[in-house]
Structure formats: structure tokens, C-alpha cells
Design a protein around this motif. Structure first.
Motif, PDB file in Angstrom:
ATOM      1  N   SER A 168     -30.594  37.855   6.793  1.00 52.02           N
ATOM      2  CA  SER A 168     -29.179  38.221   6.802  1.00 52.02           C
ATOM      3  C   SER A 168     -28.284  36.985   6.784  1.00 52.02           C
ATOM      4  N   VAL A 169     -28.700  35.930   7.500  1.00 50.62           N
ATOM      5  CA  VAL A 169     -27.918  34.697   7.532  1.00 50.62           C
ATOM      6  C   VAL A 169     -28.114  33.889   6.252  1.00 50.62           C
ATOM      7  N   LEU A 170     -29.361  33.722   5.828  1.00 46.45           N
ATOM      8  CA  LEU A 170     -29.636  32.889   4.652  1.00 46.45           C
ATOM      9  C   LEU A 170     -29.029  33.470   3.384  1.00 46.45           C
ATOM     10  N   SER A 171     -28.966  34.788   3.294  1.00 48.75           N
ATOM     11  CA  SER A 171     -28.410  35.410   2.090  1.00 48.75           C
ATOM     12  C   SER A 171     -26.916  35.167   1.957  1.00 48.75           C
ATOM     13  N   LYS A 172     -26.277  34.734   3.056  1.00 50.08           N
ATOM     14  CA  LYS A 172     -24.835  34.489   3.034  1.00 50.08           C
ATOM     15  C   LYS A 172     -24.481  33.010   2.994  1.00 50.08           C
ATOM     16  N   VAL A 173     -25.490  32.156   2.876  1.00 44.21           N
ATOM     17  CA  VAL A 173     -25.213  30.720   2.765  1.00 44.21           C
ATOM     18  C   VAL A 173     -24.472  30.439   1.460  1.00 44.21           C
ATOM     19  N   ASP A 174     -23.372  29.724   1.555  1.00 43.09           N
ATOM     20  CA  ASP A 174     -22.554  29.416   0.384  1.00 43.09           C
ATOM     21  C   ASP A 174     -23.315  28.441  -0.527  1.00 43.09           C
ATOM     22  N   VAL A 175     -23.616  28.892  -1.733  1.00 42.28           N
ATOM     23  CA  VAL A 175     -24.371  28.065  -2.674  1.00 42.28           C
ATOM     24  C   VAL A 175     -23.607  26.799  -3.039  1.00 42.28           C
ATOM     25  N   SER A 176     -22.274  26.869  -2.985  1.00 46.72           N
ATOM     26  CA  SER A 176     -21.474  25.696  -3.346  1.00 46.72           C
ATOM     27  C   SER A 176     -21.724  24.532  -2.394  1.00 46.72           C
ATOM     28  N   LEU A 177     -22.116  24.820  -1.156  1.00 47.50           N
ATOM     29  CA  LEU A 177     -22.439  23.737  -0.218  1.00 47.50           C
ATOM     30  C   LEU A 177     -23.667  22.966  -0.686  1.00 47.50           C
ATOM     31  N   LEU A 178     -24.674  23.693  -1.155  1.00 45.07           N
ATOM     32  CA  LEU A 178     -25.884  23.036  -1.657  1.00 45.07           C
ATOM     33  C   LEU A 178     -25.586  22.266  -2.938  1.00 45.07           C
ATOM     34  N   GLU A 179     -24.755  22.840  -3.785  1.00 44.40           N
ATOM     35  CA  GLU A 179     -24.387  22.148  -5.034  1.00 44.40           C
ATOM     36  C   GLU A 179     -23.612  20.881  -4.735  1.00 44.40           C
ATOM     37  N   ALA A 180     -22.712  20.939  -3.759  1.00 48.10           N
ATOM     38  CA  ALA A 180     -21.938  19.748  -3.387  1.00 48.10           C
ATOM     39  C   ALA A 180     -22.859  18.671  -2.823  1.00 48.10           C
ATOM     40  N   ALA A 181     -23.842  19.076  -2.028  1.00 43.54           N
ATOM     41  CA  ALA A 181     -24.781  18.106  -1.463  1.00 43.54           C
ATOM     42  C   ALA A 181     -25.583  17.421  -2.559  1.00 43.54           C
ATOM     43  N   GLN A 182     -26.007  18.203  -3.549  1.00 42.91           N
ATOM     44  CA  GLN A 182     -26.766  17.625  -4.657  1.00 42.91           C
ATOM     45  C   GLN A 182     -25.891  16.697  -5.498  1.00 42.91           C
ATOM     46  N   ASP A 183     -24.613  17.056  -5.663  1.00 42.14           N
ATOM     47  CA  ASP A 183     -23.693  16.195  -6.408  1.00 42.14           C
ATOM     48  C   ASP A 183     -23.486  14.862  -5.700  1.00 42.14           C
ATOM     49  N   LEU A 184     -23.621  14.891  -4.366  1.00 40.48           N
ATOM     50  CA  LEU A 184     -23.433  13.663  -3.589  1.00 40.48           C
ATOM     51  C   LEU A 184     -24.734  12.877  -3.418  1.00 40.48           C
ATOM     52  N   GLY A 185     -25.796  13.311  -4.108  1.00 39.50           N
ATOM     53  CA  GLY A 185     -27.038  12.556  -4.121  1.00 39.50           C
ATOM     54  C   GLY A 185     -28.116  13.054  -3.188  1.00 39.50           C
ATOM     55  N   SER A 186     -27.907  14.187  -2.525  1.00 35.92           N
ATOM     56  CA  SER A 186     -28.912  14.710  -1.609  1.00 35.92           C
ATOM     57  C   SER A 186     -29.980  15.470  -2.391  1.00 35.92           C
ATOM     58  N   ASN A 187     -31.247  15.248  -2.051  1.00 32.77           N
ATOM     59  CA  ASN A 187     -32.305  16.006  -2.712  1.00 32.77           C
ATOM     60  C   ASN A 187     -32.473  17.368  -2.031  1.00 32.77           C
ATOM     61  N   LYS A 188     -33.383  18.184  -2.539  1.00 37.10           N
ATOM     62  CA  LYS A 188     -33.535  19.542  -2.027  1.00 37.10           C
ATOM     63  C   LYS A 188     -33.995  19.555  -0.577  1.00 37.10           C
ATOM     64  N   TYR A 189     -34.864  18.601  -0.220  1.00 40.79           N
ATOM     65  CA  TYR A 189     -35.371  18.572   1.151  1.00 40.79           C
ATOM     66  C   TYR A 189     -34.248  18.291   2.147  1.00 40.79           C
ATOM     67  N   HIS A 190     -33.429  17.279   1.862  1.00 43.97           N
ATOM     68  CA  HIS A 190     -32.340  16.939   2.774  1.00 43.97           C
ATOM     69  C   HIS A 190     -31.267  18.026   2.782  1.00 43.97           C
ATOM     70  N   SER A 191     -31.045  18.663   1.641  1.00 44.31           N
ATOM     71  CA  SER A 191     -30.085  19.765   1.611  1.00 44.31           C
ATOM     72  C   SER A 191     -30.559  20.917   2.487  1.00 44.31           C
ATOM     73  N   PHE A 192     -31.853  21.191   2.409  1.00 45.27           N
ATOM     74  CA  PHE A 192     -32.421  22.255   3.243  1.00 45.27           C
ATOM     75  C   PHE A 192     -32.330  21.883   4.721  1.00 45.27           C
ATOM     76  N   LYS A 193     -32.678  20.639   5.048  1.00 46.06           N
ATOM     77  CA  LYS A 193     -32.717  20.197   6.438  1.00 46.06           C
ATOM     78  C   LYS A 193     -31.332  20.137   7.056  1.00 46.06           C
ATOM     79  N   ARG A 194     -30.339  19.651   6.295  1.00 45.93           N
ATOM     80  CA  ARG A 194     -29.015  19.390   6.869  1.00 45.93           C
ATOM     81  C   ARG A 194     -28.017  20.522   6.663  1.00 45.93           C
TER      82      ARG A 194
END
Length: 283
Positions: A168-194
Motif C-alpha cells: 500500500s505504501v510502495l504503490s504510492k511512492v512518487d516515481v518523480s522522486l526516483l527519476e530526480a535521484a537518477q538525474d542527480l547521479g544516483s544509481n538504482k541501489y542508492h535510490s532504493f536505499k535513500r
């Protein structure tokens, strides 16, 4: 009638329900816990509780072990489920909830059929000639009436309560946050962790509570899958009410168990304090 009057009117059924099925049972437990068989005030039942410390500790250990397994299974499942399309998510959630629509007793009996000496697993292994033979007789694997069977029963019955809050919580995570993290150089592991893990904490804590509490207090699973060889605090409480007719000791044990559960809920709420998201636990 103004909005405040309508709200108070709508609150009445809930207040009545809470009084009858929440407050009244708690008052009855407290009454029997602090009285003797004559109804006089007494702490004699509480003086017997140290005799059951090992049982209480064993119940907590079983509950923790089952909860950890549910986290290890439920979190990845909920995470990858949240990555599917909405249609696929609805279908899988339906499949997760489907066992919960069946009676709890039927689900437990089904495990007895699977794990029994003549059950599905042993029959399959026997047909494949994978079981040992002694003096020409096949020796089945002893899967039921063991600690593993009890833990499996807990995980099987309560795993959906771990998956659904996290999903219920994960399905509501804003995808734009992950996209912004990747744009700033974060890989998938750090995006998941942080990002993903911190945002999923409310659902994770809710799932832990919804699994741990019934695991600690269960008695039917241990009776059917443990064969009476594994006694948890729920079994002791049930026997005091059903067999020994010692309501006072049963109520005092229930009172102590209730306090332990409230302490666990308080710890969960402490770590959940100030975090946003669905699935949080509120006392």
C-alpha cells in the motif's frame, strides 16, 4: 443540524461498538486479573506469572522469528508487485487476499494435510523414491509436530498482513522522486536505499505489528501443527479458560501479554513518529 451535530451523531455507533467490544472486554480482563475466585481484590494470580516467564519468552522468540521471515518474504514481494501494471497489481493482490477469505481453521488444517506423515509432501517424495527405507518400509519425513511446522503455520497465515501494508505504501511512492535521484547521479541501489526504504517504513512497521501480535498470542497453530509439544503463552491462556476454569490466572496472563503488546506498539509508533505514509500504526 450543523456539521458538528452530524459528526457527533455519526460517532455514536462507533462509540457504542468501542464500548461493547473493546472497552468492556478489557475491563473484564482487568477485573478477573485483580481478583480471586470469590471476587475479592487479590494479586495472587500475578504472583504465579514468574512460573510462565520461559513460556512468554518462547512465545516472543517464535513471534520474532516468524515476523522476520515474513519481512524477508513480504518486502521483496510487495516491492516487485508495486512495479507491475495496475491491472497485474490488482490480480496479484486478489491472489494474496484469497487465502484470507477462507476460515483460519481450514487454512491450518490444510497445512496438516500437506505436512503429515501421509501428507502431500511425503506422498510425493515416496512416489519419487526419495525417502529412506528401513526393513523394506518407507520412513516418512517428520514434518508436522515440530517447531518448523509451527513457524510455517504462522508465516503462512499472517504473511498477507505483511505484504499488503508494505505494498500500500510502495504503490504510492512518487516515481518523480526516483527519476530526480537518477538525474542527480544516483544509481538504482542508492535510490532504493535513500528514497524507497525510508518512505516504506510506515507500511513496514504496520506489517510487523500486524504479524507479531497474533503470532505471540496464537494457540490454534501450535495445537494443530505442534501437536501439543510446543506450548506458547496463548496455549496456557486458552487452557486456563477452557480446561482449568482458572479465569483469574488466565486473565492475569492476558493482562501481562496485553501490556507487552502495548509496549511493542509504543516502540513501533516511536520509530514511526513524524513519518508520512499509509499503513502506520496508531494507538
Amino acid at each position: 443540524m450543523n456539521k458538528g451535530g452530524v459528526r457527533r451523531l455519526l460517532d455514536k455507533p462507533y462509540l457504542l461498538w468501542s464500548a461493547l467490544f473493546i472497552a468492556a472486554p478489557l475491563v473484564m480482563v482487568a477485573y478477573y486479573a485483580f481478583t480471586d475466585k470469590s471476587g475479592a481484590f487479590s494479586l495472587n494470580s500475578f504472583s504465579q506469572i514468574p512460573d510462565y516467564f520461559s513460556t512468554i519468552l518462547l512465545s516472543i522468540l517464535y513471534g520474532l522469528f516468524a515476523t522476520v521471515i515474513c519481512v524477508l518474504l513480504g518486502y521483496p514481494f510487495a516491492y516487485f508487485l508495486s512495479k507491475h501494471t495496475k491491472r497485474t497489481q490488482r490480480t496479484i493482490v486478489l491472489l494474496v487476499m484469497l487465502p484470507m477469505w477462507m476460515n483460519f481453521l481450514i487454512r491450518t488444517y490444510s497445512l496438516m494435510t500437506i505436512l503429515g506423515d501421509t501428507g502431500v509432501i511425503n506422498s510425493l517424495l515416496s512416489s519419487l523414491h526419495l525417502l529412506k527405507t528401513v526393513d523394506g518400509e518407507t520412513v516418512p519425513l517428520h514434518l508436522i509436530n515440530t517447531s518448523g511446522a509451527v513457524i510455517l503455520g504462522m508465516v503462512y497465515n499472517f504473511l498477507p498482513y505483511m505484504i499488503l501494508p508494505i505494498y500500500s505504501v510502495l504503490s504510492k511512492v512518487d516515481v518523480s522522486l526516483l527519476e530526480a535521484a537518477q538525474d542527480l547521479g544516483s544509481n538504482k541501489y542508492h535510490s532504493f536505499k535513500r528514497i524507497v526504504v525510508p518512505l516504506s517504513v510506515p507500511g513496514l512497521l504496520s506489517g510487523i505489528t500486524m504479524v507479531f501480535v497474533p503470532c505471540v498470542s496464537t494457540f490454534y497453530i501450535t495445537q494443530k501443527l505442534g501437536g501439543g509439544q510446543i506450548v506458547l503463552i496463548g496455549d496456557v491462556i486458552e487452557s486456563q479458560f477452557q480446561t482449568s476454569n482458572n479465569y483469574n490466572l488466565g486473565a492475569s496472563l492476558s493482562f501481562v501479554l496485553m501490556i507487552l503488546i502495548f509496549i511493542c506498539l509504543g516502540v513501533v509508533n516511536y520509530f514511526d513518529d513524524g513519518k508520512e505514509g499509509d499503513g502506520g500504526v496508531v494507538i
